[in-house]
Design an enzyme around this catalytic site. Structure first.
Site, PDB file in Angstrom:
ATOM      1  N   GLU A   1       0.813  -1.265  -0.033  1.00 30.00           N
ATOM      2  CA  GLU A   1      -0.027   0.114   0.135  1.00 30.00           C
ATOM      3  C   GLU A   1       0.923   1.320   0.098  1.00 30.00           C
ATOM      4  O   GLU A   1       1.961   1.422   0.576  1.00 30.00           O
ATOM      5  CB  GLU A   1      -0.985  -0.036   1.362  1.00 30.00           C
ATOM      6  CG  GLU A   1      -2.031  -1.089   1.102  1.00 30.00           C
ATOM      7  CD  GLU A   1      -2.772  -1.120   0.171  1.00 30.00           C
ATOM      8  OE1 GLU A   1      -3.252  -0.144  -0.510  1.00 30.00           O
ATOM      9  OE2 GLU A   1      -3.628  -2.137  -0.172  1.00 30.00           O
TER      10      GLU A   1
ATOM     11  N   ARG B   1     -18.204  -1.087   5.232  1.00 26.06           N
ATOM     12  CA  ARG B   1     -19.322  -1.711   4.457  1.00 26.06           C
ATOM     13  C   ARG B   1     -19.904  -2.571   5.672  1.00 26.06           C
ATOM     14  O   ARG B   1     -21.089  -2.954   5.336  1.00 26.06           O
ATOM     15  CB  ARG B   1     -18.770  -2.037   3.436  1.00 26.06           C
ATOM     16  CG  ARG B   1     -19.672  -2.771   2.478  1.00 26.06           C
ATOM     17  CD  ARG B   1     -18.822  -3.373   1.183  1.00 26.06           C
ATOM     18  NE  ARG B   1     -17.836  -4.430   1.469  1.00 26.06           N
ATOM     19  CZ  ARG B   1     -18.226  -5.707   1.688  1.00 26.06           C
ATOM     20  NH1 ARG B   1     -19.370  -6.183   2.125  1.00 26.06           N
ATOM     21  NH2 ARG B   1     -17.087  -6.625   2.409  1.00 26.06           N
TER      22      ARG B   1
ATOM     23  N   CYS C   1      -8.284  -2.320   8.177  1.00 23.49           N
ATOM     24  CA  CYS C   1      -6.823  -2.372   7.624  1.00 23.49           C
ATOM     25  C   CYS C   1      -6.299  -0.875   7.492  1.00 23.49           C
ATOM     26  O   CYS C   1      -5.388  -0.503   7.609  1.00 23.49           O
ATOM     27  CB  CYS C   1      -6.868  -2.981   6.357  1.00 23.49           C
ATOM     28  SG  CYS C   1      -6.866  -4.907   6.448  1.00 23.49           S
TER      29      CYS C   1
ATOM     30  N   HIS D   1      -1.419  -5.689   1.862  1.00 25.44           N
ATOM     31  CA  HIS D   1      -2.482  -6.609   1.498  1.00 25.44           C
ATOM     32  C   HIS D   1      -2.245  -7.861   0.898  1.00 25.44           C
ATOM     33  O   HIS D   1      -1.471  -8.220   0.123  1.00 25.44           O
ATOM     34  CB  HIS D   1      -3.725  -6.013   0.842  1.00 25.44           C
ATOM     35  CG  HIS D   1      -4.738  -5.059   1.368  1.00 25.44           C
ATOM     36  ND1 HIS D   1      -4.967  -3.789   1.529  1.00 25.44           N
ATOM     37  CD2 HIS D   1      -5.465  -5.538   2.547  1.00 25.44           C
ATOM     38  CE1 HIS D   1      -5.650  -3.208   2.694  1.00 25.44           C
ATOM     39  NE2 HIS D   1      -6.353  -4.405   3.142  1.00 25.44           N
TER      40      HIS D   1
END
Length: 213
Positions: A81, A91, A144, A166
């Site tokens: 990342e 979500r 995360c 990830h």
């Protein structure tokens, strides 16, 4: 002896395992380079507790480098990342049933933090080792990203480099969900190579790693 703190998450949602923890736990205690030691620790997938757990680990271990990892559902390779943003927008609920929407990770904090790891060199090293890898431009808006932001926030202004990676589903998860996956052995090797590259690289490689959209 210098220590690299490598973290993974506990399982979340309905999954019985989290590949990030299954991979990093296999690297716990590994030594490389000039007597550098990897210490692997598991973190909770919970907005309200992950920051405190991270702070305790930093205080206890005083690591020379920190690389956090997490599951990226739907990702087909190991994604290093680039940036963490100051937004929580869940979500789904976390493991404590909390689901913050459009809240700040750190009130009054910067809009974003960049990784301080040599992300391009890490991706290059993994690819040269035969492991599928890429630079990612978003860590999402779930736990995360929150962990990534809190990590960079905690170490801002220090000499300790840090960032987030990830990993994909494991093959059995990929079959169950119809999503891309990667064998656990490949994930372990990819993370090992990434950690070593991060430690050994002073100046990042100049490689194409951007995206059009």
């Amino acid at each position: 002896m210098p220590t690299v703190l490598l973290t993974g998450f506990e399982p979340f949602d309905t999954d019985p395992v989290n590949p990030s923890w299954e991979a990093v736990r296999q690297l716990d205690g590994m030594k490389f380079g000039d007597h550098v030691k990897i210490v692997a620790r598991q973190l909770p997938c919970a907005f309200s507790t992950v920051g405190q757990c991270l702070a305790q680990m930093l205080d206890e271990l005083h690591p020379a480098m920190v690389i956090a990892t997490g599951l990226g559902p739907g990702r087909s390779d190991i994604c290093v990342e680039r940036v963490a943003i100051n937004v929580n927008d869940a979500r789904i609920p976390d493991n404590l049933g909390e689901q913050p929407v459009d809240t700040a990770v750190a009130v009054g904090g910067p809009a974003a933090y960049f990784s301080t790891l040599p992300i391009k060199a890490m991706v290059k090293a993994m690819r040269e080792a035969g492991i599928a890898a890429s630079v990612s431009q978003t860590a999402g808006t779930f736990v995360c990203n929150q962990l990534f932001y809190l990590l960079q926030h905690a170490l801002a202004g220090t000499a300790v480099r840090s960032g987030f990676i990830h990993v994909p589903y494991l093959p059995e998860q990929g079959v169950a969900y119809g999503k891309p996956s990667m064998a656990l052995a490949a994930q372990v090797e990819g993370l090992r190579v990434a950690v070593c590259a991060a430690w050994e690289t002073e100046l990042d490689a100049v490689e194409v790693g951007g995206q059009v959209s």
